[in-house]
Structures are given as structure tokens and as C-alpha cells.
Design a protein around this motif. Structure first.
Motif, PDB file in Angstrom:
ATOM      1  N   HIS A 104       0.768  -1.235   0.084  1.00 23.30           N
ATOM      2  CA  HIS A 104       0.059  -0.025  -0.061  1.00 23.30           C
ATOM      3  C   HIS A 104       0.952   1.310   0.118  1.00 23.30           C
ATOM      4  CE1 HIS A 104      -3.225   2.879   1.201  1.00 23.30           C
ATOM      5  NE2 HIS A 104      -2.474   3.274   2.017  1.00 23.30           N
ATOM      6  N   TRP A 105       1.688   1.414   1.042  1.00 24.73           N
ATOM      7  CA  TRP A 105       2.545   2.523   1.105  1.00 24.73           C
ATOM      8  C   TRP A 105       3.556   2.772  -0.029  1.00 24.73           C
ATOM      9  CZ3 TRP A 105       0.563   6.189   3.300  1.00 24.73           C
ATOM     10  CH2 TRP A 105      -0.370   5.954   4.512  1.00 24.73           C
ATOM     11  N   VAL A 106       3.981   1.709  -0.523  1.00 23.25           N
ATOM     12  CA  VAL A 106       5.356   1.542  -1.652  1.00 23.25           C
ATOM     13  C   VAL A 106       4.373   2.158  -2.884  1.00 23.25           C
ATOM     14  CG1 VAL A 106       6.475   0.251  -3.402  1.00 23.25           C
ATOM     15  CG2 VAL A 106       6.688  -0.225  -0.992  1.00 23.25           C
ATOM     16  N   LEU A 107       3.101   1.711  -3.226  1.00 22.19           N
ATOM     17  CA  LEU A 107       2.343   2.137  -4.304  1.00 22.19           C
ATOM     18  C   LEU A 107       1.806   3.637  -4.103  1.00 22.19           C
ATOM     19  CD1 LEU A 107       0.371  -0.951  -5.107  1.00 22.19           C
ATOM     20  CD2 LEU A 107       2.405  -0.088  -6.316  1.00 22.19           C
ATOM     21  N   HIS A 108       1.573   4.026  -2.918  1.00 18.93           N
ATOM     22  CA  HIS A 108       1.327   5.345  -2.550  1.00 18.93           C
ATOM     23  C   HIS A 108       2.482   6.361  -2.790  1.00 18.93           C
ATOM     24  CE1 HIS A 108      -1.113   8.325  -0.146  1.00 18.93           C
ATOM     25  NE2 HIS A 108       0.138   8.866   0.120  1.00 18.93           N
ATOM     26  N   PHE A 109       3.650   5.921  -2.442  1.00 16.36           N
ATOM     27  CA  PHE A 109       4.740   6.925  -2.776  1.00 16.36           C
ATOM     28  C   PHE A 109       5.150   6.742  -4.180  1.00 16.36           C
ATOM     29  CE2 PHE A 109       5.668   6.184   1.876  1.00 16.36           C
ATOM     30  CZ  PHE A 109       5.081   7.322   2.443  1.00 16.36           C
ATOM     31  N   HIS A 110       5.219   5.584  -4.704  1.00 15.47           N
ATOM     32  CA  HIS A 110       5.605   5.560  -6.059  1.00 15.47           C
ATOM     33  C   HIS A 110       4.868   6.094  -6.938  1.00 15.47           C
ATOM     34  CE1 HIS A 110       7.123   3.657  -9.610  1.00 15.47           C
ATOM     35  NE2 HIS A 110       5.983   3.156 -10.018  1.00 15.47           N
ATOM     36  N   ILE A 131       7.004   7.381 -13.213  1.00 12.72           N
ATOM     37  CA  ILE A 131       8.395   6.436 -13.203  1.00 12.72           C
ATOM     38  C   ILE A 131       8.012   5.070 -13.186  1.00 12.72           C
ATOM     39  CG2 ILE A 131      10.431   6.112 -11.614  1.00 12.72           C
ATOM     40  CD1 ILE A 131      10.091   8.706 -10.493  1.00 12.72           C
ATOM     41  N   GLN A 132       8.675   4.285 -13.990  1.00 14.39           N
ATOM     42  CA  GLN A 132       8.665   2.918 -14.120  1.00 14.39           C
ATOM     43  C   GLN A 132       8.898   2.135 -12.838  1.00 14.39           C
ATOM     44  OE1 GLN A 132       6.632   1.454 -16.841  1.00 14.39           O
ATOM     45  NE2 GLN A 132       6.361   3.604 -17.122  1.00 14.39           N
ATOM     46  N   SER A 133       8.182   1.095 -12.637  1.00 14.14           N
ATOM     47  CA  SER A 133       8.776   0.355 -11.262  1.00 14.14           C
ATOM     48  C   SER A 133      10.040  -0.290 -11.448  1.00 14.14           C
ATOM     49  CB  SER A 133       7.581  -0.933 -10.850  1.00 14.14           C
ATOM     50  OG  SER A 133       7.599  -1.524 -12.235  1.00 14.14           O
ATOM     51  N   GLU A 134      10.371  -0.768 -12.710  1.00 15.19           N
ATOM     52  CA  GLU A 134      11.737  -1.125 -12.754  1.00 15.19           C
ATOM     53  C   GLU A 134      12.890  -0.197 -12.458  1.00 15.19           C
ATOM     54  OE1 GLU A 134      10.550  -0.768 -17.145  1.00 15.19           O
ATOM     55  OE2 GLU A 134       9.522  -1.324 -14.922  1.00 15.19           O
ATOM     56  N   ASP A 135      12.524   1.091 -12.642  1.00 21.92           N
ATOM     57  CA  ASP A 135      13.258   2.265 -12.198  1.00 21.92           C
ATOM     58  C   ASP A 135      13.421   2.736 -10.758  1.00 21.92           C
ATOM     59  OD1 ASP A 135      14.366   2.375 -14.783  1.00 21.92           O
ATOM     60  OD2 ASP A 135      12.601   3.571 -15.508  1.00 21.92           O
ATOM     61  N   ARG A 136      12.331   2.029  -9.937  1.00 23.59           N
ATOM     62  CA  ARG A 136      12.405   2.487  -8.533  1.00 23.59           C
ATOM     63  C   ARG A 136      13.320   1.230  -7.863  1.00 23.59           C
ATOM     64  NH1 ARG A 136      10.207   7.376  -6.554  1.00 23.59           N
ATOM     65  NH2 ARG A 136       8.316   6.997  -7.598  1.00 23.59           N
ATOM     66  N   THR A 137      14.198   1.566  -6.749  1.00 22.91           N
ATOM     67  CA  THR A 137      14.609   0.541  -5.982  1.00 22.91           C
ATOM     68  C   THR A 137      14.158   0.709  -4.377  1.00 22.91           C
ATOM     69  OG1 THR A 137      16.652   0.978  -7.278  1.00 22.91           O
ATOM     70  CG2 THR A 137      16.825   0.012  -4.896  1.00 22.91           C
ATOM     71  N   GLN A 190      21.464   3.653  -2.639  1.00 25.66           N
ATOM     72  CA  GLN A 190      20.600   3.117  -3.736  1.00 25.66           C
ATOM     73  C   GLN A 190      19.221   2.999  -3.662  1.00 25.66           C
ATOM     74  OE1 GLN A 190      22.609  -0.636  -5.993  1.00 25.66           O
ATOM     75  NE2 GLN A 190      23.840  -0.354  -3.968  1.00 25.66           N
ATOM     76  N   THR A 191      18.694   3.455  -2.103  1.00 28.51           N
ATOM     77  CA  THR A 191      17.449   3.109  -1.934  1.00 28.51           C
ATOM     78  C   THR A 191      16.550   4.286  -2.220  1.00 28.51           C
ATOM     79  OG1 THR A 191      18.034   1.427  -0.489  1.00 28.51           O
ATOM     80  CG2 THR A 191      15.805   2.576  -0.055  1.00 28.51           C
ATOM     81  N   HIS A 192      15.403   4.003  -2.971  1.00 26.26           N
ATOM     82  CA  HIS A 192      14.431   5.079  -3.182  1.00 26.26           C
ATOM     83  C   HIS A 192      13.227   5.353  -2.018  1.00 26.26           C
ATOM     84  CE1 HIS A 192      15.959   4.777  -7.617  1.00 26.26           C
ATOM     85  NE2 HIS A 192      16.589   5.683  -7.130  1.00 26.26           N
ATOM     86  N   ILE A 193      13.038   3.865  -1.730  1.00 29.50           N
ATOM     87  CA  ILE A 193      11.831   3.843  -0.710  1.00 29.50           C
ATOM     88  C   ILE A 193      12.432   2.723   0.063  1.00 29.50           C
ATOM     89  CG2 ILE A 193       9.502   3.019  -0.210  1.00 29.50           C
ATOM     90  CD1 ILE A 193       8.689   3.722  -3.069  1.00 29.50           C
ATOM     91  N   LEU A 194      12.427   3.113   1.338  1.00 32.90           N
ATOM     92  CA  LEU A 194      13.130   2.118   2.445  1.00 32.90           C
ATOM     93  C   LEU A 194      12.116   1.550   3.100  1.00 32.90           C
ATOM     94  CD1 LEU A 194      15.624   1.271   3.967  1.00 32.90           C
ATOM     95  CD2 LEU A 194      15.441   3.117   5.457  1.00 32.90           C
ATOM     96  N   ILE A 195      12.026   0.370   3.227  1.00 33.21           N
ATOM     97  CA  ILE A 195      11.077  -0.558   4.187  1.00 33.21           C
ATOM     98  C   ILE A 195      12.047  -1.240   5.321  1.00 33.21           C
ATOM     99  CG2 ILE A 195       9.487  -2.437   4.515  1.00 33.21           C
ATOM    100  CD1 ILE A 195       9.185  -2.187   1.424  1.00 33.21           C
ATOM    101  N   ASN A 196      11.446  -0.622   6.659  1.00 32.44           N
ATOM    102  CA  ASN A 196      12.403  -1.103   7.776  1.00 32.44           C
ATOM    103  C   ASN A 196      11.486  -2.442   8.563  1.00 32.44           C
ATOM    104  OD1 ASN A 196      14.172  -1.593   9.916  1.00 32.44           O
ATOM    105  ND2 ASN A 196      12.673  -0.993  11.280  1.00 32.44           N
ATOM    106  N   VAL A 197      11.836  -3.618   8.508  1.00 33.32           N
ATOM    107  CA  VAL A 197      11.401  -4.751   9.088  1.00 33.32           C
ATOM    108  C   VAL A 197      12.324  -5.403   9.964  1.00 33.32           C
ATOM    109  CG1 VAL A 197      10.111  -6.881   8.300  1.00 33.32           C
ATOM    110  CG2 VAL A 197      10.624  -5.354   6.587  1.00 33.32           C
TER     111      VAL A 197
END
Length: 312
Positions: A104-110, A131-137, A190-197
Motif C-alpha cells: 500500500h505505502w510503496v504504491l502510494h509513494f511510487h 516513473i516505471q517500477s523497474e526504475d524504482r529501487t 541506492q534506496t528510493h523507498i526504504l522499508i524497515n522490518v
């Protein structure tokens, strides 16, 4: 033999948990603390934020099993009995919820939904470039069972996914893996969207401060579904204020519930949820817990046993 259920958080759900465990293990006596009957009969403690110090009461305890993915509520008990396996909960429904929350949040920001919401408040009709998904890290900190499941879901949506953890891991397929503090800067840069788990341990507390956040690219995003205390909240606010980090979706916090006077509540670039990214499903989780107890009874190792700095 009996199983003890103990929690200071789930009291309203304890009868549901008891029913689930009774259905999954009809041969066991299921007791809810403090009604444990005979302390000598208790062999398994199934807990979530249990009252501090109670576990040392049970001389025949064989294992401690968590009602959720995290175990920091267990290992923070100063009177925790030593030498017992501590078993995290890896349940398919809990994992599925955390995948959905992350997506949800990845797509929200992407897809710039955060920005379109701001534009709507000013009645602005401005189409942002796609921005294409393959261009988002997407960078995931903590490549345990849940982190890997999130990563694989994002790979299936054609995002580039990289991961970071404290220790080397075997092949993660399409996920490029970094490990150790010496590779953290390369991972973050290299990280455009960081997910901490990551779980909260002595080694992960404040692992992301201003020194580390600087390595994130300008205009990056953060999603925290691991534990509060891993990302320094004051440093995060400063990076949000400067625009270096564009927005953050936070489900966990250093202090919970989040105090009313905490400035994160009113920050325009922060999205807050009350620690709901991966809620345990009592009926499904009870079956998983029962399977681990049976493994222990058969002399086999439960899965997954808590280990320092492993990802969720």
C-alpha cells in the motif's frame, strides 16, 4: 501438561486465543494468566507483553512462544529464565497483512499519491511524470521470513529490490543482498523507498540516525513496520523538514502509544498508523503455535527460534 497464555495487551482477545489453541491442541490444558492452576504443569508460555517476572514462576517451562512477530517484549524481561528457546510467530495471515501494508505505502509513494493529496488541498491540477517500477529501487532492512515475502511481492511487480541485514545470507534470488555496517551506506545510497522490518535489539537500536539517513537519495521515502527506536525520530523529522526525505509512513514508534504531544502527529509529510501493519489472527496463529509445540514435544527444533538481529 499445560499451556499458559499471558498478555497485558490482548486481554479482550484471550478467550479467542484460548479457543484457538484448544481447537488446535485438544490434548493440552490451556490456562490464561493468572489462572494457571498448578505452576508445575506449565510447560509452554505463549505471551505478548506478559507481566514482567512471571515466567520464572514455572520450573518446568520448556519454551516461550510469542503471540506476534516480535520478541522484544520477551527479551526485555529482566527476570527471563535463561536457556529456553524463544519462538517468534511466522504465520501466513500475519505475513500476508504485512505484505499488503507494505505494498500500500510503496504504491502510494511510487505513484505520487502523497503529492496529489497536497495538490487537491490547493485545487491544483498538475500531472506528475510517471516513473516505471523497474526504475524504482526498494530497499528492505531485515530479510527474515516477512522481509523476504515483502521483497518477493515487490519483485513480482517489477520493482528493483535490494536487502540489508546484519549477517550474510544464502541466495535471495532476485534480491541483491548487503550485510554488515560496512555495506549499509552502499545499500542506503541506492534506496528510493526504504522499508524497515528489523526487530529492536541492542545492535539495531538507533541504527538509522542522521549519519546514516544522509546516504539516502534526495527525495526518498521511509516505511517503518519493524520497531520504533531503530530510526531516530528527531533526526527523521529534521530530514523530512529539509525535504531530503520526502515522506514517511510510520506504524511503530519509540514510545507506544505515540504521545499526543509528539510532533510526528502533525507533521505534513508523516503518515501514522497505530502498530497495525501485521496483526495476529488468533485462529490461524494458534495452529502455527500448536505446530511448534508439537515439534518441541517430538524433540525437534521449532521455527523460527529468535536469534540476534534476524529480520522479521
Amino acid at each position: 501438561m499445560s499451556i499458559l497464555l499471558a498478555s497485558t495487551d490482548f486481554w479482550e482477545d484471550m478467550e479467542v486465543w484460548r479457543s484457538g489453541l484448544e481447537e488446535a491442541m485438544p490434548e493440552m490444558d490451556i490456562n490464561v494468566y493468572p489462572d494457571e492452576k498448578d505452576v508445575n504443569d506449565v510447560e509452554y508460555a505463549v505471551v505478548w507483553k506478559h507481566p514482567r517476572g512471571i515466567l520464572k514462576k514455572y520450573p518446568n517451562l520448556k519454551a516461550i512462544l510469542s503471540l506476534g512477530a516480535g520478541v522484544d517484549h520477551v527479551i526485555s524481561d529482566p527476570d527471563l529464565p535463561l536457556g529456553l528457546p524463544i519462538v517468534r510467530l511466522v504465520d501466513k495471515k500475519l505475513t500476508h497483512e504485512m505484505i499488503l501494508h507494505s505494498l500500500h505505502w510503496v504504491l502510494h509513494f511510487h505513484s505520487d499519491q502523497y503529492l496529489y493529496r497536497i495538490q487537491q488541498q490547493s485545487s491544483e491540477w498538475i500531472q506528475q511524470s510517471s516513473i516505471q517500477s523497474e526504475d524504482r529501487t526498494i530497499g528492505i532492512m531485515g530479510l527474515g521470513n516477512i522481509g523476504k515475502a515483502i521483497g518477493n511481492s515487490l519483485v513480482n511487480l517489477d520493482f528493483k529490490v535490494i536487502g540489508w541485514g546484519a549477517r550474510p545470507k544464502e541466495s535471495l534470488g532476485s534480491i541483491e543482498y548487503y550485510c554488515g555496517h560496512e555495506q549499509l551506506a552502499d545499500f542506503l545510497s541506492q534506496t528510493h523507498i526504504l522499508i524497515n522490518v528489523l526487530p529492536l535489539t541492542d545492535n539495531t537500536k538507533n541504527i538509522l540516525t542522521k549519519n546514516e539517513l544522509t546516504f539516502l537519495p534526495q527525495g526518498s521515502f521511509i516505511i517503518n513496520i519493524g520497531r520504533g527506536g531503530i530510526i531516530n525520530e528527531n533526526d527523521l523529522i529534521n530530514f523530512l523538514d529539509s525535504g531530503h526525505i520526502k515522506a514517511a509512513a510510520l506504524d511503530v514508534f519509540e514510545q507506544e502509544p505515540l504521545p499526543e504531544n509528539n510532533s510526528l502527529w502533525i507533521h505534513p509529510s508523516v503518515y501514522i498508523t497505530p502498530h497495525i501493519a501485521g496483526q495476529s489472527n488468533p485462529l490461524s496463529a494458534a495452529k502455527t503455535i500448536a505446530e511448534n509445540i508439537r515439534l518441541i514435544q517430538n524433540g525437534e527444533a521449532p521455527y523460527p527460534i529468535y536469534s540476534l538481529d534476524s529480520g522479521y
